[in-house]
Structures are given as C-alpha cells and as structure tokens.
Design a protein around this motif. Structure first.
Motif, PDB file in Angstrom:
ATOM      1  N   LYS A  88      49.488  60.913  52.721  1.00 33.12           N
ATOM      2  CA  LYS A  88      49.845  59.595  52.186  1.00 33.12           C
ATOM      3  C   LYS A  88      49.139  59.294  50.866  1.00 33.12           C
ATOM      4  O   LYS A  88      49.445  58.309  50.203  1.00 33.12           O
ATOM      5  CB  LYS A  88      49.485  58.493  53.180  1.00 33.12           C
ATOM      6  CG  LYS A  88      50.221  58.582  54.509  1.00 33.12           C
ATOM      7  CD  LYS A  88      49.735  57.482  55.435  1.00 33.12           C
ATOM      8  CE  LYS A  88      50.375  57.594  56.812  1.00 33.12           C
ATOM      9  NZ  LYS A  88      49.855  56.544  57.732  1.00 33.12           N
ATOM     10  N   LYS A  89      48.192  60.155  50.491  1.00 30.02           N
ATOM     11  CA  LYS A  89      47.419  59.927  49.275  1.00 30.02           C
ATOM     12  C   LYS A  89      47.622  61.042  48.247  1.00 30.02           C
ATOM     13  O   LYS A  89      46.683  61.505  47.605  1.00 30.02           O
ATOM     14  CB  LYS A  89      45.934  59.783  49.626  1.00 30.02           C
ATOM     15  CG  LYS A  89      45.653  58.573  50.515  1.00 30.02           C
ATOM     16  CD  LYS A  89      44.184  58.445  50.843  1.00 30.02           C
ATOM     17  CE  LYS A  89      43.915  57.205  51.695  1.00 30.02           C
ATOM     18  NZ  LYS A  89      42.476  57.068  52.028  1.00 30.02           N
ATOM     19  N   GLY A  90      48.854  61.440  48.118  1.00 31.68           N
ATOM     20  CA  GLY A  90      49.177  62.441  47.100  1.00 31.68           C
ATOM     21  C   GLY A  90      49.094  63.878  47.557  1.00 31.68           C
ATOM     22  O   GLY A  90      49.440  64.791  46.816  1.00 31.68           O
ATOM     23  N   GLY A  91      48.601  64.081  48.791  1.00 27.28           N
ATOM     24  CA  GLY A  91      48.561  65.434  49.337  1.00 27.28           C
ATOM     25  C   GLY A  91      47.488  66.301  48.734  1.00 27.28           C
ATOM     26  O   GLY A  91      46.485  65.824  48.190  1.00 27.28           O
ATOM     27  N   ARG A  92      47.703  67.611  48.822  1.00 27.86           N
ATOM     28  CA  ARG A  92      46.701  68.573  48.350  1.00 27.86           C
ATOM     29  C   ARG A  92      47.458  69.781  47.789  1.00 27.86           C
ATOM     30  O   ARG A  92      47.572  70.814  48.429  1.00 27.86           O
ATOM     31  CB  ARG A  92      45.809  68.969  49.527  1.00 27.86           C
ATOM     32  CG  ARG A  92      44.606  69.802  49.164  1.00 27.86           C
ATOM     33  CD  ARG A  92      43.641  69.954  50.333  1.00 27.86           C
ATOM     34  NE  ARG A  92      44.320  70.288  51.571  1.00 27.86           N
ATOM     35  CZ  ARG A  92      44.402  69.465  52.637  1.00 27.86           C
ATOM     36  NH1 ARG A  92      43.836  68.284  52.607  1.00 27.86           N
ATOM     37  NH2 ARG A  92      45.039  69.842  53.724  1.00 27.86           N
ATOM     38  N   ARG A  93      47.971  69.630  46.566  1.00 27.68           N
ATOM     39  CA  ARG A  93      48.787  70.699  45.990  1.00 27.68           C
ATOM     40  C   ARG A  93      47.920  71.867  45.548  1.00 27.68           C
ATOM     41  O   ARG A  93      46.739  71.709  45.205  1.00 27.68           O
ATOM     42  CB  ARG A  93      49.635  70.182  44.834  1.00 27.68           C
ATOM     43  CG  ARG A  93      48.889  69.930  43.539  1.00 27.68           C
ATOM     44  CD  ARG A  93      49.858  69.571  42.411  1.00 27.68           C
ATOM     45  NE  ARG A  93      50.703  68.441  42.771  1.00 27.68           N
ATOM     46  CZ  ARG A  93      51.997  68.333  42.448  1.00 27.68           C
ATOM     47  NH1 ARG A  93      52.583  69.280  41.748  1.00 27.68           N
ATOM     48  NH2 ARG A  93      52.681  67.282  42.799  1.00 27.68           N
ATOM     49  N   SER A  94      48.528  73.038  45.550  1.00 25.07           N
ATOM     50  CA  SER A  94      47.847  74.258  45.128  1.00 25.07           C
ATOM     51  C   SER A  94      48.700  74.958  44.073  1.00 25.07           C
ATOM     52  O   SER A  94      49.814  75.394  44.359  1.00 25.07           O
ATOM     53  CB  SER A  94      47.630  75.191  46.328  1.00 25.07           C
ATOM     54  OG  SER A  94      47.282  76.494  45.888  1.00 25.07           O
ATOM     55  N   SER A 196      50.938  53.941  42.020  1.00 21.94           N
ATOM     56  CA  SER A 196      50.013  52.874  41.617  1.00 21.94           C
ATOM     57  C   SER A 196      48.553  53.317  41.511  1.00 21.94           C
ATOM     58  O   SER A 196      47.777  52.691  40.794  1.00 21.94           O
ATOM     59  CB  SER A 196      50.111  51.697  42.598  1.00 21.94           C
ATOM     60  OG  SER A 196      49.690  52.091  43.896  1.00 21.94           O
ATOM     61  N   LYS A 197      48.162  54.393  42.205  1.00 19.90           N
ATOM     62  CA  LYS A 197      46.747  54.782  42.235  1.00 19.90           C
ATOM     63  C   LYS A 197      46.513  56.217  41.809  1.00 19.90           C
ATOM     64  O   LYS A 197      45.446  56.772  42.025  1.00 19.90           O
ATOM     65  CB  LYS A 197      46.183  54.567  43.651  1.00 19.90           C
ATOM     66  CG  LYS A 197      46.247  53.110  44.104  1.00 19.90           C
ATOM     67  CD  LYS A 197      45.713  52.954  45.514  1.00 19.90           C
ATOM     68  CE  LYS A 197      45.799  51.498  45.973  1.00 19.90           C
ATOM     69  NZ  LYS A 197      45.327  51.321  47.363  1.00 19.90           N
ATOM     70  N   ASN A 198      47.506  56.825  41.199  1.00 23.09           N
ATOM     71  CA  ASN A 198      47.388  58.228  40.825  1.00 23.09           C
ATOM     72  C   ASN A 198      47.601  58.446  39.329  1.00 23.09           C
ATOM     73  O   ASN A 198      47.939  59.531  38.882  1.00 23.09           O
ATOM     74  CB  ASN A 198      48.410  59.056  41.633  1.00 23.09           C
ATOM     75  CG  ASN A 198      48.029  60.516  41.734  1.00 23.09           C
ATOM     76  OD1 ASN A 198      46.875  60.857  41.917  1.00 23.09           O
ATOM     77  ND2 ASN A 198      49.022  61.388  41.596  1.00 23.09           N
TER      78      ASN A 198
END
Length: 358
Positions: A88-94, A196-198
C-alpha cells in the motif's frame, strides 16, 4: 603435377567454404530454435504465475509448517505480518528483476512493442488508463512491469506502477514477486499514497475495464468497458494527476474465449465471481506447449502494440463534483477514441473499424 595440385587446392577450398557455410547455417538454425524455446518458457512461467502461483505458494507454506522445517515457514509468516502494508506504500520494486533477460524473451515471443506519442513531464503525476484488459493483460505487464520494451528510456524520470487486484498481495511469495516488478494494489489507499506521498513522476497504470471487460474479449473485437467506469477520473481530480489514454492493439488476439450471452447461466456464474471475489473465471485457450495447432495455455504468437497517448491536463480538486467527473471522463473517452482511430490502420486494422465503448 603443378596443375593437379592447384586444382586440388581450389577444390578443397570450395568444399571447405561449403562446409563452413553449412556449419554457420546450422548454428543459426540451432540458435533460433533455442531462442524460440526460451521464449516459450518465459511466457509459460508468467502464465503459471498468473494462474496458480498464489495458491501453490500458500499450500506449500502450509505444508512446510507441518514438517521439520516449520521454523522457515514461521519466520516468513512473521516477516509477512511485519511487511503487510508495504504494497500500500508503493511496494518494493527491483530494477534487477525488471531487467531480467527472461522478459526480453517474453517480449519477443509475441512480439510486444511500446509506442510513445508524447513526452511526459517529471513534475507531474499520471494515471494511465489501459485498454483493453484481454485475458491476462500481457501487454500491460510486459510494458510497465519490466524494462523489456524500454519504458524507462522512452519516459525518463517516470516511475510506472501497474495496479492489479489487492487480493494478489495477500498471497505469500506472489506478493513479493509482483512488488519487485513495480506492481501495486488497485485500491484507494495504495493510489492515494503513490500520488500524494511519493513525490512527482509517478504513473499508475489502471486496467480500467477490469474483470467485466475480460468477459467480452475475443479475437477480432475492439471494445472497452468504460461508460460507467469513472472512479479513476475522480482519483485523478483529487490528486491533480494527468490522465493518459493507452490502447493495446492485439491484446484481444492472443487467446480465444467462450463468450456466454447475457442472461445465460455461464454469464450469471461469471458475474457472481466478479462481484464477490473480484475476478471473473473465463473459459479460454491458446496454443499447446509443443505445437501451435493444438490447444493449451500458451497465448498465440500475435503482435501486441501498446500506444501511450497524449496526457490530458487535470486540475486538482479536493472534492470534485459529479459534474466535474463527468466532464473530464467525456474528454478522456474522446481522447481514447481519437487515439484508436489514429493508429488502427497502422497496426493492422481496417479504416472502417470502430472502437466500441460500453
């Protein structure tokens, strides 16, 4: 003797050249066959991921809990609880996963192309409306969750987030695999956070038609479920995120589906699943694993060309009225139709083809 020697030399040279040429032809033939097999494997692993990875990983984890290796499963479950809100907070992309060579083989199997028509400003955020859904959204995945078609080079400074069912992020292992590609849940919490927060330069790709649209996808048909899909426009207005229409030519061509008529028992079952679970079970088939003339789970090798249209500037309105939503929704629909009409003949459709908006 000199003449015989010279003749033998040139004869040998000719024979050697023929052998070398034959070996080169054999090498390229073998290389081509190996590449084709790698393309098939790359697509097959994604199809199996889409269909069964979540359930399979859940069952395996439950099984491990009942074995002597239960501590491994327990540690992962503890991590899962700790990491629960990450999607929910942008995930964890690699970037490493997004650049895997397997995705280039995946791209070349169809092949899949990404077409840029306009620049995107890194000072803005965007919501891409992706159409049509198809059976599995293969074009959406390849173009925006991997770097196989060069999305980062075509749109420098833009971070794409492909939004999919939130239920996928409750599945162990699958959730981490999806997040590594920059995939996020298609819910308000996740989208609000990213927009809004990224910071700026974010692009959320929403397959607007969703499960309802997948029920009508079939080769030769260009239709989108859009008339009553206005939530993404409201989100864009609340965050001042520009809307970008995206159409994938060929997305509906890679699988054949049994279409149930409205009012039939089959359509009733599909709609019940869609309402209560979030996805609609489709009866579809592609080609077989070893032959293109047999039925199977592999999609057909048909080109998919994804065209990213011109962004529509959207004002920021904290509490948009229905009139505001309807106004910008109508602009979006018109822009999508214009995009389709402009590129349809270029990608194999007749000039008389009309995009059906439902």
């Amino acid at each position: 003797h000199a003449n015989v020697t010279i003749s033998f030399f040139f004869l040998s040279l000719g024979t050697g050249s023929n052998i070398l040429s034959a070996l080169q032809d054999l090498f390229w033939l073998l290389k081509s066959k190996v590449e084709k097999q790698l393309q098939i494997i790359s697509v097959l692993q994604w199809v199996l991921t889409f269909l069964i990875m979540g359930i399979a990983c859940t069952l395996i984890l439950m099984y491990i809990l009942c074995t002597d290796c239960w501590a491994i499963a327990a540690l992962y479950l503890a991590w899962l609880v700790f990491d629960w809100n990450t999607p929910k907070k942008g995930g964890r992309r690699s970037q490493w996963v997004r650049n895997w060579a397997i995705w280039r083989y995946f791209r070349d199997y169809f092949p899949i192309r990404l077409v840029k028509t306009h620049n995107l400003l890194t000072t803005r955020n965007y919501i891409f409306g992706y159409h049509p859904h198809g059976i599995m959204g293969l074009g959406a995945f390849c173009n925006f969750s991997t770097e196989a078609t060069g999305v980062s080079q075509k749109f420098p400074g833009i971070r794409p987030y492909l939004a999919t069912l939130a239920g996928n992020f409750r599945m162990p292992i699958l959730r981490d695999y999806l997040m590594s590609g920059g995939i996020c849940p298609v819910n308000r919490d996740s989208i609000d956070y990213i927009l809004s927060k990224n910071g700026n330069g974010n692009a959320i790709i929403i397959v607007v038609g969703g499960a309802a649209e997948s029920l009508n996808c079939t080769p030769g048909k260009n239709s989108v479920t859009l008339k009553n899909r206005k939530g993404f426009v409201k989100l864009a207005l609340r965050h001042g995120a520009d809307l970008v229409p995206v159409y994938s030519f060929g997305e509906n061509e890679v699988y054949k589906q049994v279409i149930f008529e409205e009012g039939s028992w089959g359509r009733w079952v599909q709609k019940k699943f869609q309402k209560h679970i979030g996805f609609a079970p489709c009866i579809f088939h592609g080609r077989g694993l070893f032959s293109s003339t047999t039925w199977g789970l592999l999609p057909y090798s048909k080109p998919i060309t994804t065209v990213v249209g011109e962004p529509i500037t959207i004002p920021k309105i904290d509490n948009p009225s229905q009139k505001d939503v309807d106004f910008y929704h109508s602009i979006y629909v018109d822009s999508l139709i214009k995009l389709f009409d402009k590129y349809k003949s270029k990608f194999g459709l007749p000039e008389t083809e009309v995009l059906e908006v439902n």
